[in-house]
Design an enzyme around this catalytic site. Structure first.
Site, mmCIF file in Angstrom:
data_model
loop_
_atom_site.group_PDB
_atom_site.id
_atom_site.type_symbol
_atom_site.label_atom_id
_atom_site.label_comp_id
_atom_site.label_asym_id
_atom_site.label_seq_id
_atom_site.Cartn_x
_atom_site.Cartn_y
_atom_site.Cartn_z
ATOM 1 N N GLY A 195 0.926 -1.318 -0.012
ATOM 2 C CA GLY A 195 -0.003 0.180 -0.007
ATOM 3 C C GLY A 195 0.743 1.347 -0.144
ATOM 4 N N LEU A 201 0.030 -2.124 4.770
ATOM 5 C CA LEU A 201 -0.962 -0.942 4.722
ATOM 6 C C LEU A 201 -2.133 -1.110 3.714
ATOM 7 C CD1 LEU A 201 1.574 1.994 5.368
ATOM 8 C CD2 LEU A 201 0.362 0.424 7.045
ATOM 9 N N SER A 217 -9.700 0.559 1.410
ATOM 10 C CA SER A 217 -9.859 1.179 2.430
ATOM 11 C C SER A 217 -11.207 1.922 2.717
ATOM 12 C CB SER A 217 -8.683 2.155 2.719
ATOM 13 O OG SER A 217 -8.589 3.305 1.913
ATOM 14 N N THR A 234 -7.877 -0.946 12.755
ATOM 15 C CA THR A 234 -8.577 0.185 12.454
ATOM 16 C C THR A 234 -9.730 0.417 13.385
ATOM 17 O OG1 THR A 234 -10.370 1.330 11.074
ATOM 18 C CG2 THR A 234 -10.087 -1.233 10.909
ATOM 19 N N GLU A 280 -12.715 1.144 12.976
ATOM 20 C CA GLU A 280 -13.722 0.512 12.358
ATOM 21 C C GLU A 280 -14.383 -0.670 12.992
ATOM 22 O OE1 GLU A 280 -16.149 1.335 9.885
ATOM 23 O OE2 GLU A 280 -15.709 3.352 10.661
ATOM 24 N N TYR A 285 -15.911 -4.050 5.302
ATOM 25 C CA TYR A 285 -14.566 -3.482 5.474
ATOM 26 C C TYR A 285 -14.102 -4.017 7.003
ATOM 27 C CZ TYR A 285 -10.835 -0.284 6.765
ATOM 28 O OH TYR A 285 -9.727 0.409 6.949
ATOM 29 N N LYS A 321 -11.367 -6.498 8.494
ATOM 30 C CA LYS A 321 -10.240 -5.835 9.246
ATOM 31 C C LYS A 321 -10.232 -6.877 10.494
ATOM 32 C CE LYS A 321 -8.003 -2.715 7.020
ATOM 33 N NZ LYS A 321 -6.464 -2.797 6.847
ATOM 34 N N HIS A 349 -7.307 9.090 10.250
ATOM 35 C CA HIS A 349 -6.206 10.271 10.060
ATOM 36 C C HIS A 349 -6.170 10.605 8.727
ATOM 37 C CE1 HIS A 349 -4.661 6.036 9.951
ATOM 38 N NE2 HIS A 349 -3.828 6.549 9.084
ATOM 39 N N ARG A 360 -4.876 12.890 1.687
ATOM 40 C CA ARG A 360 -5.922 11.991 1.841
ATOM 41 C C ARG A 360 -6.682 11.549 0.461
ATOM 42 N NH1 ARG A 360 -8.031 7.729 4.704
ATOM 43 N NH2 ARG A 360 -9.710 8.452 6.119
HETATM 44 P P1 NAP Z 1 -5.271 4.375 0.990
HETATM 45 O O1 NAP Z 1 -4.842 5.697 0.799
HETATM 46 O O2 NAP Z 1 -6.559 4.084 0.469
HETATM 47 O O3 NAP Z 1 -4.315 3.392 0.336
HETATM 48 C C1 NAP Z 1 -4.493 2.026 0.443
HETATM 49 C C2 NAP Z 1 -3.318 1.354 -0.520
HETATM 50 O O4 NAP Z 1 -3.619 0.137 -0.760
HETATM 51 C C3 NAP Z 1 -3.004 2.127 -1.837
HETATM 52 O O5 NAP Z 1 -1.930 1.943 -2.115
HETATM 53 C C4 NAP Z 1 -3.599 1.016 -2.552
HETATM 54 O O6 NAP Z 1 -3.254 0.845 -4.032
HETATM 55 C C5 NAP Z 1 -3.268 -0.426 -1.923
HETATM 56 N N1 NAP Z 1 -4.256 -1.443 -2.175
HETATM 57 C C6 NAP Z 1 -5.530 -1.540 -2.331
HETATM 58 N N2 NAP Z 1 -5.955 -2.797 -2.670
HETATM 59 C C7 NAP Z 1 -4.701 -3.527 -2.917
HETATM 60 C C8 NAP Z 1 -4.523 -4.934 -3.047
HETATM 61 N N3 NAP Z 1 -5.456 -5.716 -3.474
HETATM 62 N N4 NAP Z 1 -3.080 -5.301 -3.246
HETATM 63 C C9 NAP Z 1 -2.252 -4.529 -2.965
HETATM 64 N N5 NAP Z 1 -2.354 -3.129 -2.787
HETATM 65 C C10 NAP Z 1 -3.854 -2.684 -2.556
HETATM 66 O O7 NAP Z 1 -5.293 4.141 2.939
HETATM 67 P P2 NAP Z 1 -4.566 4.829 3.897
HETATM 68 O O8 NAP Z 1 -5.551 5.881 4.486
HETATM 69 O O9 NAP Z 1 -3.288 5.062 3.444
HETATM 70 O O10 NAP Z 1 -4.804 3.554 4.987
HETATM 71 C C11 NAP Z 1 -3.662 2.455 5.021
HETATM 72 C C12 NAP Z 1 -3.937 1.517 5.893
HETATM 73 O O11 NAP Z 1 -4.436 1.759 7.041
HETATM 74 C C13 NAP Z 1 -5.238 0.645 5.054
HETATM 75 O O12 NAP Z 1 -5.122 -0.447 5.348
HETATM 76 C C14 NAP Z 1 -6.311 1.302 5.813
HETATM 77 O O13 NAP Z 1 -7.490 0.328 5.976
HETATM 78 C C15 NAP Z 1 -5.656 1.323 7.188
HETATM 79 N N6 NAP Z 1 -6.574 2.439 8.077
HETATM 80 C C16 NAP Z 1 -6.598 3.717 7.633
HETATM 81 C C17 NAP Z 1 -7.320 4.757 8.425
HETATM 82 C C18 NAP Z 1 -7.187 6.191 7.979
HETATM 83 O O14 NAP Z 1 -7.801 6.900 8.620
HETATM 84 N N7 NAP Z 1 -6.531 6.688 6.945
HETATM 85 C C19 NAP Z 1 -7.422 4.470 9.720
HETATM 86 C C20 NAP Z 1 -7.178 2.903 10.330
HETATM 87 C C21 NAP Z 1 -6.538 1.891 9.414
HETATM 88 P P3 NAP Z 1 -3.888 1.965 -4.990
HETATM 89 O O15 NAP Z 1 -3.098 3.203 -4.828
HETATM 90 O O16 NAP Z 1 -3.459 1.280 -6.300
HETATM 91 O O17 NAP Z 1 -5.197 2.187 -4.975
HETATM 92 N N1 GDD Z 2 -16.765 9.443 2.519
HETATM 93 C C1 GDD Z 2 -17.801 10.170 2.928
HETATM 94 N N2 GDD Z 2 -18.506 11.138 1.888
HETATM 95 N N3 GDD Z 2 -18.144 10.222 4.146
HETATM 96 C C2 GDD Z 2 -19.232 10.830 4.507
HETATM 97 C C3 GDD Z 2 -20.070 11.654 3.603
HETATM 98 C C4 GDD Z 2 -19.606 11.699 2.258
HETATM 99 O O1 GDD Z 2 -20.099 12.471 1.460
HETATM 100 N N4 GDD Z 2 -21.279 12.284 4.175
HETATM 101 C C5 GDD Z 2 -20.983 11.817 5.372
HETATM 102 N N5 GDD Z 2 -20.009 11.152 5.567
HETATM 103 C C6 GDD Z 2 -19.597 10.491 6.838
HETATM 104 C C7 GDD Z 2 -19.578 8.610 6.753
HETATM 105 O O2 GDD Z 2 -20.819 8.466 6.839
HETATM 106 C C8 GDD Z 2 -18.718 8.582 8.079
HETATM 107 O O3 GDD Z 2 -19.742 8.438 9.269
HETATM 108 C C9 GDD Z 2 -17.921 9.883 8.227
HETATM 109 O O4 GDD Z 2 -18.240 10.820 7.434
HETATM 110 C C10 GDD Z 2 -16.221 9.243 7.808
HETATM 111 O O5 GDD Z 2 -16.411 8.717 6.579
HETATM 112 P P1 GDD Z 2 -14.901 8.503 5.796
HETATM 113 O O6 GDD Z 2 -14.136 9.599 5.819
HETATM 114 O O7 GDD Z 2 -15.346 7.782 4.412
HETATM 115 O O8 GDD Z 2 -14.021 7.663 6.735
HETATM 116 P P2 GDD Z 2 -14.612 6.062 7.761
HETATM 117 O O9 GDD Z 2 -14.570 6.859 9.181
HETATM 118 O O10 GDD Z 2 -15.851 5.623 7.238
HETATM 119 O O11 GDD Z 2 -13.342 5.418 7.407
HETATM 120 C C11 GDD Z 2 -12.070 5.784 7.427
HETATM 121 O O12 GDD Z 2 -11.601 5.760 8.772
HETATM 122 C C12 GDD Z 2 -11.304 4.414 9.137
HETATM 123 C C13 GDD Z 2 -10.887 4.429 10.617
HETATM 124 O O13 GDD Z 2 -11.830 4.511 11.507
HETATM 125 C C14 GDD Z 2 -11.298 5.047 6.366
HETATM 126 O O14 GDD Z 2 -9.778 5.660 6.467
HETATM 127 C C15 GDD Z 2 -11.088 3.325 6.900
HETATM 128 O O15 GDD Z 2 -10.060 3.035 5.901
HETATM 129 C C16 GDD Z 2 -10.292 3.395 8.198
HETATM 130 O O16 GDD Z 2 -10.177 2.408 8.708
#
Ligand code: NAP
Ligand code: GDD
Length: 385
Positions: free
Chosen positions: A9, A86, A90, A133, A135, A157, A161, A187, A192
């Site tokens: 990732g 990673l 996601s 996560t 989640e 999802y 996880k 985060h 993002r």
């Molecule tokens: P992201 O920006 O969506 O990045 C996901 C990465 O995974 C990208 O490089 C994507 O490649 C790659 N990927 C997706 N499917 C794959 C597959 N089948 N095989 C290989 N690579 C694949 O996510 P992020 O925000 O950096 O998050 C990183 C990790 O932390 C994820 O596992 C996410 O679920 C977890 N996480 C995120 C948060 C958050 O708030 N950001 C919180 C808790 C946990 P492409 O670029 O080609 O799509």
């Molecule tokens: N994406 C999105 N788009 N979310 C919306 C919208 C919209 O237009 N309107 C409201 N929301 C609300 C979603 O319903 C959710 O309650 C909240 O905003 C956050 O949505 P996201 O930013 O899509 O993140 P997430 O909390 O569902 O998931 C992210 O955080 C997780 C950790 O708690 C992702 O990064 C996951 O990969 C990660 O595990």
């Protein structure tokens, strides 16, 4: 001897920041990128090294977590000291559309890595970080959430996880792998993904202020999230793998904010005051006041008359569109990261204000660039996902 890390990732938000961070520490960093019909390495292009140079410390491999042979081959080739898993599909909402793929990549993908390390005889050498996560808490059973709070995931999802979390714990207990979970709360950052809520809001604010977009359509704006900055969170990942003993850690700020408040704070960062009225699908956000000095500083004097006219004639800037609702929602997340703060010494630098400042500054800059391109007679695109 420099250490070797493998980041799955690496082209994602966290992967890009982590790669940069480890390279600065002197690591050789390998990353897995997916084949795509277009270049998909924009977030790591600044780290790219020509494959023809003799000594490279940043090396990309084609791969996919749904392909066991590929995962095993890459791990064998780079013999990593540390693996940061990673890679994931996601996006929570998208996981309802692609549940089987999500289970395969996010759940079984983790198993493929653990099993490859074990079968390749790398157990004594390789440490593994699993991107778990908040989640997992889903329908929260306790407030705030700690490492001991029971899980109750609310999406394909989250369920995928959950498997990844427990298989990581199981390989640690069954085979003695140095495998740890970071239970990271949301985060964000200027890089993002554009369809996550904070980035969608930050981009829309900049576009509306510059007259490029009319309205921001949102789903459930009552849910609450504990938002930190990705730059702080990738440091926690690193610290987790530097511990003698593998373990699981909550990484969070301990502050929770609704999406509604996030919208207000984001627009306020550029001098626009948004007031909400109405309920559920009829809720709207109107611009009710402009801090001219701040607007001029952040957006520019050229745009002030248009935004004032907008406030007078067409003040509704935010509407609700039920298409963004999820079949099951996670209403409240707030983490207690005491364990990480005491055991790892992890202290985040950014608060929510700093995060919003960083994101809005970047998106205003980006959208101004778009404006120049448009004014130069070239086409720009609208994405409203
Ligand atoms: P992201 O920006 O969506 O990045 C996901 C990465 O995974 C990208 O490089 C994507 O490649 C790659 N990927 C997706 N499917 C794959 C597959 N089948 N095989 C290989 N690579 C694949 O996510 P992020 O925000 O950096 O998050 C990183 C990790 O932390 C994820 O596992 C996410 O679920 C977890 N996480 C995120 C948060 C958050 O708030 N950001 C919180 C808790 C946990 P492409 O670029 O080609 O799509
Ligand atoms: N994406 C999105 N788009 N979310 C919306 C919208 C919209 O237009 N309107 C409201 N929301 C609300 C979603 O319903 C959710 O309650 C909240 O905003 C956050 O949505 P996201 O930013 O899509 O993140 P997430 O909390 O569902 O998931 C992210 O955080 C997780 C950790 O708690 C992702 O990064 C996951 O990969 C990660 O595990």
């Amino acid at each position: 001897m420099s250490k070797t890390a493998l980041i799955t990732g690496v082209t994602g938000q966290d992967g890009a920041y982590l790669a940069e961070y480890l390279l600065k520490k002197g690591y050789v960093v390998h990353g897995i990128k997916r084949r795509s019909s277009l270049f998909n390495t924009e977030r790591v292009d600044h780290l790219y090294q020509d494959p023809h140079v003799d000594k490279r410390d940043f090396i990309l491999h084609y791969g996919d977590l749904t392909d066991s042979m590929n995962v095993t081959k890459v791990i064998q080739e780079c013999q990593p000291d540390e693996i940061y898993n990673l890679a994931a599909m996601s996006h929570v909402k998208v996981s309802f559309d692609t549940p089987e793929y999500t289970a395969n990549a996010d759940g079984i993908g983790t198993l493929r890595i653990l099993e490859a390390v074990r079968l390749l005889g790398l157990t004594p050498k390789t440490r593994i970080y699993q991107a778990s996560t908040s989640e997992l808490y889903g329908l929260v059973q306790e407030v705030p959430q700690t490492e001991k709070t029971p899980f109750y995931p609310r999406s394909p999802y989250g369920v995928a996880k959950l498997y990844a979390y427990w298989i990581t714990v199981n390989y640690r207990e069954a085979y003695g792998l140095h495998a740890s979970n970071g239970i990271l709360f949301n985060h964000e950052s200027p890089i993002r993904g554009e369809t996550f809520v904070t980035r969608k809001i930050s981009r829309a604010m900049a576009r509306i202020a510059l007259g490029m977009q009319d309205c921001l359509y949102m789903g459930n704006i009552s849910s609450r999230r504990d938002w930190g900055h990705a730059k702080d969170y990738i440091k926690a990942m690193y610290l987790i793998l530097q511990q003698d003993k593998p373990d699981d850690y909550v990484i969070a700020t301990g502050v929770t904010t609704s999406i509604r408040e996030f919208i207000q704070k984001t627009f306020a960062a550029a001098g626009m005051e948004i007031m909400f009225s109405g309920e559920k699908e009829d809720e709207i956000g109107r611009i009710v006041n402009i801090d001219e000095a701040l607007f001029n500083e952040k957006i520019g004097k050229d745009y002030i008359d248009a935004i004032k006219a907008r406030m007078k004639n067409n003040p509704v800037m935010v509407k609700v569109d039920r298409n963004y609702y999820r079949p099951t929602e996670v209403d409240l997340l707030i983490g207690d990261s005491t364990k990480a703060r005491t055991k790892l010494g992890w202290i985040p630098k950014y608060d929510l204000k700093g995060l919003i400042e960083d994101m809005t500054t970047s998106d205003i800059h980006l959208m101004k660039k778009e404006t120049h391109i448009k004014n130069g007679g070239f086409r720009t695109f609208n994405y409203f996902e």
